[in-house]
Design an enzyme around this catalytic site. Structure first.
Site, PDB file in Angstrom:
ATOM      1  N   ASP A  66       0.827  -1.246   0.013  1.00  0.00           N
ATOM      2  CA  ASP A  66       0.152   0.032  -0.020  1.00  0.00           C
ATOM      3  C   ASP A  66       0.887   1.035   0.091  1.00  0.00           C
ATOM      4  O   ASP A  66       1.952   1.318   0.288  1.00  0.00           O
ATOM      5  CB  ASP A  66      -0.810   0.044   1.223  1.00  0.00           C
ATOM      6  CG  ASP A  66      -0.295  -0.094   2.611  1.00  0.00           C
ATOM      7  OD1 ASP A  66       0.824  -0.136   2.725  1.00  0.00           O
ATOM      8  OD2 ASP A  66      -0.943   0.330   3.577  1.00  0.00           O
ATOM      9  N   TYR A  68       2.904   4.739   0.896  1.00  0.00           N
ATOM     10  CA  TYR A  68       3.705   5.237   1.844  1.00  0.00           C
ATOM     11  C   TYR A  68       2.648   6.070   2.730  1.00  0.00           C
ATOM     12  O   TYR A  68       1.978   6.816   2.243  1.00  0.00           O
ATOM     13  CB  TYR A  68       4.732   5.936   1.486  1.00  0.00           C
ATOM     14  CG  TYR A  68       5.959   5.390   1.015  1.00  0.00           C
ATOM     15  CD1 TYR A  68       6.688   4.344   1.461  1.00  0.00           C
ATOM     16  CD2 TYR A  68       6.443   5.785  -0.363  1.00  0.00           C
ATOM     17  CE1 TYR A  68       7.709   3.750   0.657  1.00  0.00           C
ATOM     18  CE2 TYR A  68       7.370   5.051  -1.046  1.00  0.00           C
ATOM     19  CZ  TYR A  68       7.921   4.119  -0.531  1.00  0.00           C
ATOM     20  OH  TYR A  68       9.085   3.338  -1.385  1.00  0.00           O
ATOM     21  N   PHE A  79       6.629   2.229  -4.478  1.00  0.00           N
ATOM     22  CA  PHE A  79       7.982   2.305  -3.894  1.00  0.00           C
ATOM     23  C   PHE A  79       8.505   3.636  -4.241  1.00  0.00           C
ATOM     24  O   PHE A  79       9.691   4.066  -3.700  1.00  0.00           O
ATOM     25  CB  PHE A  79       9.020   1.141  -4.542  1.00  0.00           C
ATOM     26  CG  PHE A  79       8.661  -0.245  -4.370  1.00  0.00           C
ATOM     27  CD1 PHE A  79       9.057  -0.502  -2.882  1.00  0.00           C
ATOM     28  CD2 PHE A  79       8.076  -1.133  -4.963  1.00  0.00           C
ATOM     29  CE1 PHE A  79       8.840  -1.855  -2.462  1.00  0.00           C
ATOM     30  CE2 PHE A  79       7.672  -2.383  -4.717  1.00  0.00           C
ATOM     31  CZ  PHE A  79       8.177  -2.705  -3.087  1.00  0.00           C
ATOM     32  N   HIS A 186      10.877  -9.364  -0.117  1.00  0.00           N
ATOM     33  CA  HIS A 186      10.731  -7.995  -0.192  1.00  0.00           C
ATOM     34  C   HIS A 186      11.954  -7.162   0.250  1.00  0.00           C
ATOM     35  O   HIS A 186      12.898  -7.683   0.946  1.00  0.00           O
ATOM     36  CB  HIS A 186       9.519  -7.597   0.943  1.00  0.00           C
ATOM     37  CG  HIS A 186       8.957  -6.335   0.687  1.00  0.00           C
ATOM     38  ND1 HIS A 186       9.604  -5.244   1.263  1.00  0.00           N
ATOM     39  CD2 HIS A 186       7.907  -5.907   0.113  1.00  0.00           C
ATOM     40  CE1 HIS A 186       8.901  -3.946   0.690  1.00  0.00           C
ATOM     41  NE2 HIS A 186       7.874  -4.317   0.186  1.00  0.00           N
TER      42      HIS A 186
END
Length: 219
Positions: A66, A68, A79, A186
């Site tokens: 989701d 930031y 990202f 991740h």
């Protein structure tokens, strides 16, 4: 309604999705949320990834969780952060791997140039309340993201999916066999040392694109 901000060829492809009951409920929830709380990204940036990477240009898909949830960070690309913002830890690790892989150094965190080259950077959930990670989970966005993948299954060329982390890897079952999947841990500090570092995803992506007669990404 915030769907007015979707301006690319995705608008026509998604118009029936926007009329479904789950999406109307999601829209009601978001109208209320934006009115009463601080929500990221700005309404006008929710569909940034789709506007910058039209359906007919998609070559690579990177799926995040989701947005930031800090000030001035989320702007509709997984990202990515706007120019001038401090690099979040996951993006810092992505850049570390990019340098180790291709000796490329990036000077800011805005990934719009990737998006314009065909890298669709979407989150599974497209909005979040300030300071509350995963706060818009299970409100309907996951159904929407699933449909996006189903639409991409109809392309006549293989797409490279980059699935980092367990949440993204769960999407693997939705992806058509003709597509190519690169998956691994991740890039967050909690898991990056379990195999993200050293995985060389950027050179792998470009090699696959070249093999399929497509231009490589200028990372």
């Amino acid at each position: 309604m915030f769907t007015q901000y979707l301006q690319s060829d995705w608008a026509e492809l998604l118009k029936y999705e926007f009329q479904k009951e789950y999406f109307l409920k999601l829209s009601e929830f978001l109208e209320d949320a934006y009115k009463n709380n601080i929500i990221y990204p700005d309404k006008s940036h929710i569909f940034n990834a789709f506007n910058l990477t039209p359906f007919n240009k998609v070559k690579v898909v990177i799926i995040g969780q989701d947005p930031y949830h800090g000030d001035n960070q989320a702007h509709g690309l997984s990202f990515s952060v706007p120019i001038g913002e401090k690099l979040p830890p996951s993006l810092k690790n992505i850049y570390k791997e990019l340098y180790d892989d291709l000796k490329i150094t990036r000077l800011h965190g805005n990934l719009e140039d990737w998006a314009k080259q065909g890298v669709l950077m979407i989150n599974d959930v497209l909005t979040v309340e300030k300071g509350k990670a995963r706060s818009h989970k299970n409100k309907g966005w996951e159904i929407f993201t699933k449909h996006v993948i189903e639409l991409l299954n109809t392309t006549d060329h293989p797409i490279i999916y980059v699935l980092w982390g367990n949440d993204a890897i769960k999407k693997e079952t939705l992806i058509d066999d003709k597509h190519i999947i690169i998956k691994g841990p991740h890039p967050s500090p909690l898991s990056s040392y379990r195999g993200f570092f050293g995985s060389k995803p950027f050179s792998k992506i470009n090699n696959i694109l070249i093999e399929n007669g497509l231009l490589p990404i200028e990372w």
